[in-house]
Design a protein around this motif. Structure first.
Motif, short mmCIF file in Angstrom:
data_model
loop_
_atom_site.label_atom_id
_atom_site.label_comp_id
_atom_site.label_asym_id
_atom_site.label_seq_id
_atom_site.Cartn_x
_atom_site.Cartn_y
_atom_site.Cartn_z
N THR A 155 -4.13 2.78 -13.04
CA THR A 155 -5.01 2.22 -14.06
C THR A 155 -4.45 2.64 -15.42
O THR A 155 -3.59 3.54 -15.49
N ARG A 210 4.35 -1.01 -4.31
CA ARG A 210 3.74 -0.65 -5.58
C ARG A 210 3.05 0.71 -5.45
O ARG A 210 2.76 1.17 -4.36
N TYR A 211 2.83 1.29 -6.61
CA TYR A 211 2.05 2.52 -6.72
C TYR A 211 0.90 2.20 -7.66
O TYR A 211 1.08 2.23 -8.89
N PRO A 212 -0.27 1.84 -7.16
CA PRO A 212 -1.37 1.36 -8.04
C PRO A 212 -1.77 2.40 -9.07
O PRO A 212 -1.93 3.58 -8.76
N ARG A 248 0.84 -1.18 0.00
CA ARG A 248 0.00 0.00 0.00
C ARG A 248 0.88 1.24 0.00
O ARG A 248 2.04 1.21 0.46
N THR A 297 -4.27 -3.74 -16.55
CA THR A 297 -4.07 -3.08 -15.24
C THR A 297 -3.22 -3.95 -14.33
O THR A 297 -2.33 -3.45 -13.62
N GLN A 299 -8.06 1.13 0.62
CA GLN A 299 -7.49 1.18 -0.71
C GLN A 299 -5.99 0.88 -0.67
O GLN A 299 -5.31 1.15 0.33
N ASP A 300 -5.48 0.32 -1.78
CA ASP A 300 -4.04 0.11 -1.87
C ASP A 300 -3.30 1.43 -2.06
O ASP A 300 -2.16 1.58 -1.63
N LYS A 301 -3.93 2.39 -2.72
CA LYS A 301 -3.37 3.73 -2.86
C LYS A 301 -4.29 4.69 -2.13
O LYS A 301 -5.42 4.92 -2.54
N GLY A 353 5.52 -2.63 -10.81
CA GLY A 353 4.55 -1.74 -11.42
C GLY A 353 5.18 -0.49 -11.98
O GLY A 353 6.17 0.04 -11.46
N ASN A 379 0.65 -2.99 -12.76
CA ASN A 379 0.92 -2.93 -11.33
C ASN A 379 1.76 -4.09 -10.81
O ASN A 379 2.20 -4.04 -9.67
N ARG A 380 2.00 -5.13 -11.64
CA ARG A 380 2.76 -6.30 -11.17
C ARG A 380 4.07 -6.51 -11.89
O ARG A 380 4.89 -7.32 -11.45
#
Length: 774
Positions: free
Chosen positions: A68, A64-66, A43, A158, A269-271, A172, A162-163
Motif C-alpha cells: 500500500t 508481485r509483493y503487494p 501471491r 496502490t 490474501q495475496d500477501k 510492482g 503493484n502493477r
C-alpha cells in the motif's frame, strides 16, 4: 413566444441528449467493467518482518509483493509523482494540458517525445493492454475515467505500485525492491527511490542487473528533476548521484517452500504474513543443506523451532533439500505421520505423578516381562533391575515406561494427549495398548513439538501459530509441578537444590526417540525460550541401520540450540525464567518402600533425595501379580530372640519387613536378597511355609566369565539350564527374546562381545548372568 418555445424545445433536446449520454455511459460501464480481479492472482508468503519467503506466480508467471502507499518510502512516492504525474491528486484521470503538450512535441519533432499519459492512464493500460493506435488511446482514456469514477486516488496509486512493470516477471515496486535491492520498499534511499521510479518507463532496457549504465543515467535524470523542482535537498541529491548502480542478479524468494505451500490454503490474501523469522529460517535451511552430506542415502530431515512463550513457529524445515528427489525433498516431514519411538515417555511419567502413582524417585523394575505375547526390551539391550523414575527417563528405559503406562492406562493416556492436541494415529479398529509408549502409534513432529511446550508453559500445551492473527490456544495437559519436575529431569537437574542454588533459567532439556527397525530418529528439546523438534530418517519408511536418536538427531539439535542461544532475544533480561512452583518441594524417600522413613529404620535399604509433587509419597508401584509376599511388604512373627516363628507361637510378635520385589533379586547385592534379609527360623516353633516359590537358579556359565572361541570354529555352543522356579521359562539374550522355552537351552554365539542372559519363569522370578565372548 415563438422564440421562447424554440429555446425550451432545444433545452429539452439537450437534456434528453445528456440523459441518453449518461445512460450510455452507465451501460458501457456495465458492459465493459474494469478488469480488477484476476482468476489466478500472484501471491507471496512473507516472514513476520515482511521478508518474502516464497512466491506463487500468476498464470503468466508474474510475481508481485503487494504493498500500500503506507508500505512504501515517501521518497519513492515523491519521485514517482514528480517525474510521472505532478497533478495526479488534482486531475480527473486525464490531463488535457499534458496531452496537448505531448501532441505538439510529437508533431514538431516528427517522433514520439512524450506520451502525455497520467498515472491513472498508465494504470488503465496495465489493467487493459491496448495497441498504440488512436482507437487504443480512446480506450485508455475511457478506462482512466472509469478508474477515477469507481476508485479513490489512493486506490489508483496502490494499483500502480503493484502493477507497474520492473523487468522480466517482476511487477510492482515491492517485488522490485526485494528482488533488486534485497530490502523492503519502505527502506529505500534517495538513490534507490529515483531508480525504481524510472524503471517502469523501459523495464527491459533499464534493468539495473543487466544495464547498470543505462539505469544510472535514467536515475540521474530523475534526481536532477527532484533538484530543479526543489523537492529534495541539494545535498541529498548530490550524495545520491555519487552512488553507483551495481546490483547482484535478481534475488527470488527461496525460503520455506514446504511451509509456504501449507499456509497458502490458510489465507485468501495475496500477501500471506506468517510467524516465521526470515533470518532464522535462512540459518536453518543452510544447516539442513550442510547436514545433508552426513545423511545416509535417500534420507532426509525435518526441523521446527517454536517460541513457546507465544507459540509462534519461528522456523519450519520440512526436508533436507526440496530439489533432491532422491531424498523425497518435496515431502514435508514436519507434518508426516511417523512412529515417535520413546519421545512420549516424559508425558506418561508426568501424568502418573499427577495421578499420585509415582514420584521421581519411585522404584521401578527394569526386568524381563511378558503381557500376553508382548515382550518389550530395552534399546541398549539387557536389563538394569531396580531403577528410579528419573533414571529410567534419562536413560530412556522401556520396561519401566511400560510398567507405568500399564498402571496409568493406555486409553486414558492416549485420550489426554489427543485432548491437548497430540493425536496418536492407530491402525483402523485398533485400541490403545502398552506399545504406545514405545512408538506403537503414529504422530507428527509438529504435534509432538507443540505438546512438549507444556513442559515450559506450566503444564498447558499450546497450539502452533503460523499466522500472526492465529489466536493463542492452550489446553491443560499436566499440572505445573509435574511439568516443572520433568523439564528439570530432562535438563539434568533431577537432584533437588535449595532455591538459592537452583538456576532460575532452565537448561536445555531434551529427549530422544528411535522407532522400531531404525526407521525414525527423533530429538525434542526445550531451552529457556524455544522448543525444538528434530526428525531424521527415510521418508519412504525403509530402515536405516545404525540410525537412532542420540547419534543422528541430538547433534543436529545441539547445533540448532547453539544458533538460538546466540540470538538477541536470548540475552539478559529477555530470557524467560523458570521458578520452582509452590507445589514442588524437596524430600527424601527410602527404597524399596518408596516412602520416607525415620533415620535408623532397618526397612530403609537405600535413601534417595528427590523432588516431590504436593509432598506426595506414593508407595512403590508394583507389577501385576506382585501382591502379598511377592511384593514388598513381607509380614513375619518373631520371638524374643529375634527368630522367625509361627504366628500362634508363645510370645510371637508381628513385624513387617520391606523386601525387594522378587524379579529384582538377580540385580541385588547378596546382603539385600530375601534369604539374607529374613531372620533365621526358630527350631522350637518354626514358621509355617508361606507359598514360597523355589528360587530360580541359572547355571552353565558363571557371572563375569570370559569364553573364548576354539581354534577353527566360528561359533561357540554354550548349554545353560535353570533349576527351581515355577512353570514355563522365557529366555532373553541382550534383551532380545529367544524362541526357546524349556528349562535348558543351548546358545550359539558367534560375535565377540559382552552378553547378558536372562531367564524368567511364570512366577515373575528372574535369573541373570553376564559374560563375555572373545
Amino acid at each position: 413566444m415563438w422564440v421562447l418555445h424554440k429555446l425550451k424545445t432545444r433545452w429539452r433536446w439537450l437534456a434528453g441528449f445528456l440523459l441518453l449520454l449518461w445512460l450510455a455511459v452507465i451501460a458501457a460501464d456495465r458492459l465493459w467493467p474494469l478488469p480488477l480481479k484476476e482468476v489466478t492472482p500472484a501471491r507471496v508468503v512473507v516472514a513476520e518482518d515482511g521478508t518474502p519467503l516464497w512466491r506463487f506466480a500468476d498464470a503468466e508467471g508474474i510475481w508481485r509483493y503487494p504493498v500500500t502507499p503506507e508500505d512504501v518510502s515517501p521518497r519513492y512516492i515523491e519521485a514517482l509523482l514528480q517525474y510521472e504525474d505532478r497533478w495526479f491528486w488534482k486531475h480527473p484521470g486525464i490531463n488535457p494540458l499534458s496531452i496537448a503538450r505531448a501532441a505538439w512535441q510529437d508533431l514538431t519533432s516528427g517522433q514520439i517525445v512524450s506520451g502525455g499519459s497520467t498515472l491513472t492512464m498508465q494504470v488503465a493500460r496495465l489493467l487493459d493492454p491496448h495497441p498504440r493506435t488512436f482507437g487504443g488511446k480512446i480506450r485508455q482514456v475511457w478506462r482512466a475515467l472509469q478508474l477515477e469514477w469507481h476508485l479513490s486516488k489512493r486506490d489508483i496509486l496502490t494499483l500502480y505500485l503493484n502493477r507497474a512493470p520492473f523487468g522480466g516477471t517482476l511487477q510492482g515496486v515491492g517485488a522490485a525492491s526485494w528482488a533488486y535491492l534485497g530490502k523492503a520498499p519502505a527502506q529505500l534511499s534517495y538513490s534507490e527511490a529515483a531508480l525504481l521510479a524510472v524503471l517502469p518507463q523501459a523495464p527491459s532496457r533499464l534493468r539495473p542487473d543487466r544495464w547498470p549504465e543505462r539505469a544510472q543515467a535514467a536515475r540521474d535524470k530523475v534526481l536532477e528533476r527532484m533538484l530543479t523542482q526543489g523537492v529534495w535537498p541539494a545535498e541529498r541529491v548530490k550524495e545520491a548521484q555519487q552512488e553507483p548502480v551495481w546490483l547482484f542478479p535478481r534475488q527470488m524468494p527461496q525460503l520455506a517452500p514446504l511451509f509456504s505451500r501449507r499456509v497458502l490454503a490458510r489465507s485468501q490474501q495475496d500477501k500471506i504474513v506468517t510467524t516465521l523469522d526470515a533470518t532464522l529460517q535462512r540459518q536453518m535451511e543452510e544447516l539442513a543443506l550442510n547436514w545433508k552430506s552426513r545423511l545416509p542415502p535417500r534420507s532426509s530431515l525435518a526441523m521446527i523451532v517454536v517460541d513457546h512463550t507465544n507459540m509462534k513457529v519461528r522456523s519450519w524445515v520440512g526436508s533436507a533439500d526440496i530439489n533432491d528427489d532422491s531424498r523425497f525433498g518435496h515431502v514435508d516431514m514436519v507434518a508426516a505421520i511417523r512412529s515417535p519411538g520413546s519421545v512420549l515417555k516424559p508425558f506418561v511419567y508426568a501424568m502418573a505423578m499427577d495421578e499420585g502413582l509415582i514420584h521421581p524417585a519411585s522404584l521401578l523394575q527394569d526386568v524381563p516381562r511378558r503381557t500376553g505375547d508382548y515382550r518389550p526390551g530395552n534399546f541398549d539391550s539387557g536389563f538394569h533391575g531396580p531403577v528410579s523414575m528419573s533414571d529410567a527417563l534419562v536413560r530412556s528405559l522401556n520396561l519401566p515406561a511400560v510398567q507405568v503406562l500399564e498402571a496409568y492406562g493406555p486409553k486414558q493416556f492416549a485420550a489426554r494427549l489427543r485432548n491437548a492436541g497430540l493425536p496418536l494415529i492407530l491402525p483402523a479398529n485398533a485400541q490403545p495398548n502398552l506399545a504406545l509408549i514405545l512408538g506403537g502409534a503414529g504422530a507428527r513432529l509438529e504435534d509432538i513439538t507443540a505438546a512438549y511446550s507444556a513442559f515450559a508453559r506450566h503444564g498447558k500445551a499450546g497450539r502452533l501459530r503460523v499466522l500472526p492473527d492465529d489466536p493463542l490456544i492452550e489446553r491443560p495437559l499436566l499440572s505445573p509441578g509435574a511439568a516443572w519436575i520433568i523439564r528439570r529431569i530432562l535438563g539434568g537437574e533431577e537432584q533437588p537444590l535449595p532455591d538459592g542454588s537452583l538456576p532460575r533459567v532452565a537448561p536445555l532439556a531434551w529427549k530422544t526417540g528411535t522407532s522400531y527397525g531404525y526407521r525414525d530418529a527423533w530429538a525434542i528439546g526445550l531451552n529457556a525460550r524455544y522448543t525444538i523438534g528434530i526428525w531424521t530418517g527415510r521418508p519412504d519408511g525403509t530402515p536405516v541401520a545404525g540410525q537412532f536418536g542420540f547419534a543422528s538427531a541430538v547433534p543436529l539439535l545441539n547445533q540448532v540450540n547453539n544458533i538460538l542461544q546466540s540470538r538477541p532475544v536470548m540475552s539478559g533480561e529477555r530470557v524467560p525464567v523458570d521458578p520452582r512452583p509452590s507445589s514442588v518441594s524437596a524430600g527424601t524417600i527410602c527404597w524399596p518402600g518408596g516412602q520416607s522413613l525415620p533415620v535408623g529404620d532397618t526397612n530403609c535399604r537405600r535413601r534417595l533425595a528427590t523432588w516431590l509433587l504436593d509432598d506426595s509419597q506414593p508407595p512403590t508401584l508394583l507389577l501385576p501379580g506382585q501382591e502379598g509376599i511377592r511384593g514388598i511388604r513381607f509380614p513375619v512373627w518373631l520371638n524374643a530372640a529375634g527368630q522367625r516363628v509361627a504366628a500362634d507361637c508363645p510370645d510371637a510378635v508381628e513385624k513387617e519387613l520391606q523386601v525387594w520385589p522378587l524379579p529384582l533379586e538377580p540385580w541385588l547385592a547378596a546382603a539385600e536378597r530375601r534369604t539374607a534379609r529374613l531372620p533365621p527360623a526358630s527350631d522350637s516353633c518354626p514358621p509355617r511355609q508361606q507359598q514360597n516359590v523355589l528360587p530360580l537358579v541359572l547355571s552353565g556359565v558363571r557371572e563375569g566369565a570370559v569364553i573364548r572361541h576354539l581354534p577353527g570354529l566360528a561359533s561357540v555352543s554354550l548349554p545353560v539350564q535353570t533349576t527351581g522356579g515355577e512353570g514355563r521359562r522365557w529366555w532373553f539374550l541382550n534383551g532380545e527374546a529367544l524362541s526357546e522355552a524349556g528349562s535348558a537351552i543351548t546358545l550359539q554365539l558367534e560375535k565377540a562381545q559382552s552378553y547378558q542372559l536372562v531367564a524368567m519363569d511364570d512366577a515373575g522370578q528372574v535369573a541373570t548372568v553376564s559374560f563375555e565372548l572373545r
